[in-house]
Design an enzyme around this catalytic site. Structure first.
Site, PDB file in Angstrom:
ATOM      1  N   ASP A 110       1.191  -1.218   0.038  1.00 51.00           N
ATOM      2  CA  ASP A 110      -0.060   0.010  -0.243  1.00 51.00           C
ATOM      3  C   ASP A 110       0.899   1.383  -0.186  1.00 51.00           C
ATOM      4  O   ASP A 110       1.801   1.456   0.761  1.00 51.00           O
ATOM      5  CB  ASP A 110      -0.839   0.016   1.227  1.00 51.00           C
ATOM      6  CG  ASP A 110      -1.841   1.430   1.359  1.00 51.00           C
ATOM      7  OD1 ASP A 110      -2.320   1.138   0.219  1.00 51.00           O
ATOM      8  OD2 ASP A 110      -2.941   1.169   2.194  1.00 51.00           O
ATOM      9  N   ASN A 156      -9.979  -3.458  -6.969  1.00 54.26           N
ATOM     10  CA  ASN A 156      -8.715  -2.163  -7.527  1.00 54.26           C
ATOM     11  C   ASN A 156      -9.390  -1.943  -9.132  1.00 54.26           C
ATOM     12  O   ASN A 156      -8.618  -1.458 -10.149  1.00 54.26           O
ATOM     13  CB  ASN A 156      -7.436  -2.905  -8.093  1.00 54.26           C
ATOM     14  CG  ASN A 156      -6.840  -2.880  -6.769  1.00 54.26           C
ATOM     15  OD1 ASN A 156      -5.372  -3.424  -6.448  1.00 54.26           O
ATOM     16  ND2 ASN A 156      -6.940  -1.959  -5.601  1.00 54.26           N
TER      17      ASN A 156
END
Length: 285
Positions: A2, A50
């Site tokens: 991340d 995503n």
């Protein structure tokens, strides 16, 4: 893994630049994990959620994934690394599949290390798919519903084909699993760092592993039934990628069997005395 987008924004660059820097971090961490003797490393490269990102960002991520697979093919094969992929691989674009599938096949018998890429992956989706599969077998009369238990469900989860994670590391400052390895993470140790993934270094990995080695792990429900989890067992505990959380690093010392051991416990080269202190040299790395 991340923090790629924020890394780029802090530098006034497009998000794609952050993903490119993140890809370099993947190469760096995979190589050090191989040197350390990590048996299984799972990287949360692209989540099921995503796909909702802007098309140009998704296309850039898919391009970087293809580039990574092509550039690392020789290194993966030459170093006896087995590459596996978990998630809804059918959603990946054909140019990625054209590189991914042959590499998975070519590396299938490698045994030095397993590198699992979580692609179009979501833990809830994975569990739901396994439950549907079991339900269909039960309806068809091939499976007694009473026989369905945790072990049977776990056997249908591709993410557990490399074993349960011992350590999950998430970068970027968030302190949640974000739909990563939810079933396997039941007894994993968790490590959260503010470091954005492109800046995640070997030292950050060593620090996470060293902290992991100091923890006293409850092996499972039986331990909890006898007096609680890790903190209660020792009166307070010492101190894995989201995909971030990606690292399934394992370790531990044979000298202290109650401490973190896992599948990569006794005799592994990252044991605390070999990894050494934060300020000292790290032999065996």
């Amino acid at each position: 893994m991340d923090g790629n987008g924020r890394w780029a924004e802090l530098r006034g660059e497009p998000r794609e630049a952050g993903h490119k820097a993140g890809s370099a971090a993947v190469r760096r961490i995979v190589r050090v994990c191989r040197r350390l003797g990590v048996e299984a490393l799972t990287l949360y490269a692209f989540s099921e959620q995503n796909w909702a990102r802007p098309r140009n960002e998704v296309d850039a991520l898919m391009g970087l994934l293809r580039e990574f697979l092509m550039s690392e093919r020789c290194e993966i094969l030459e170093n006896d690394i087995r590459l596996v992929a978990i998630g809804d691989i059918s959603r990946l674009p054909e140019p990625v599949r054209d590189v991914l599938d042959p590499l998975r096949k070519a590396s299938a018998t490698n045994r030095q290390m397993t590198l699992a890429l979580a692609l179009s992956y979501g833990a809830r989706e994975e569990i739901a798919a396994a439950a549907r599969e079991l339900a269909m077998e039960a309806v068809a009369g091939r499976l007694d519903p009473e026989a369905i238990d945790g072990a049977l469900l776990a056997a249908r989860l591709p993410s557990l084909s490399v074993g349960e994670p011992d350590l999950i590391i998430r970068t970027g400052g968030e302190q949640r699993l974000s739909n990563f390895l939810l079933y396997g993470a039941a007894y994993a140790e968790l490590s959260f760092t503010e470091r954005l993934w492109p800046d995640f270094t070997e030292d950050d990995l060593f620090d996470a592993i060293a902290a992991y080695q100091e923890r006293v792990r409850a092996a499972g429900p039986a331990d909890e039934a006898e007096g609680g989890g890790t903190d209660e067992a020792e009166g307070g505990g010492a101190d894995e990628a989201e995909g971030g959380g990606a690292d399934e690093a394992e370790g531990g010392g044979a000298d202290e069997p109650a401490r973190a051991s896992g599948a990569l416990g006794a005799g592994r080269p990252w044991r605390a005395r070999e990894v050494a202190s934060h300020n000292g040299s790290r032999t065996g790395v």
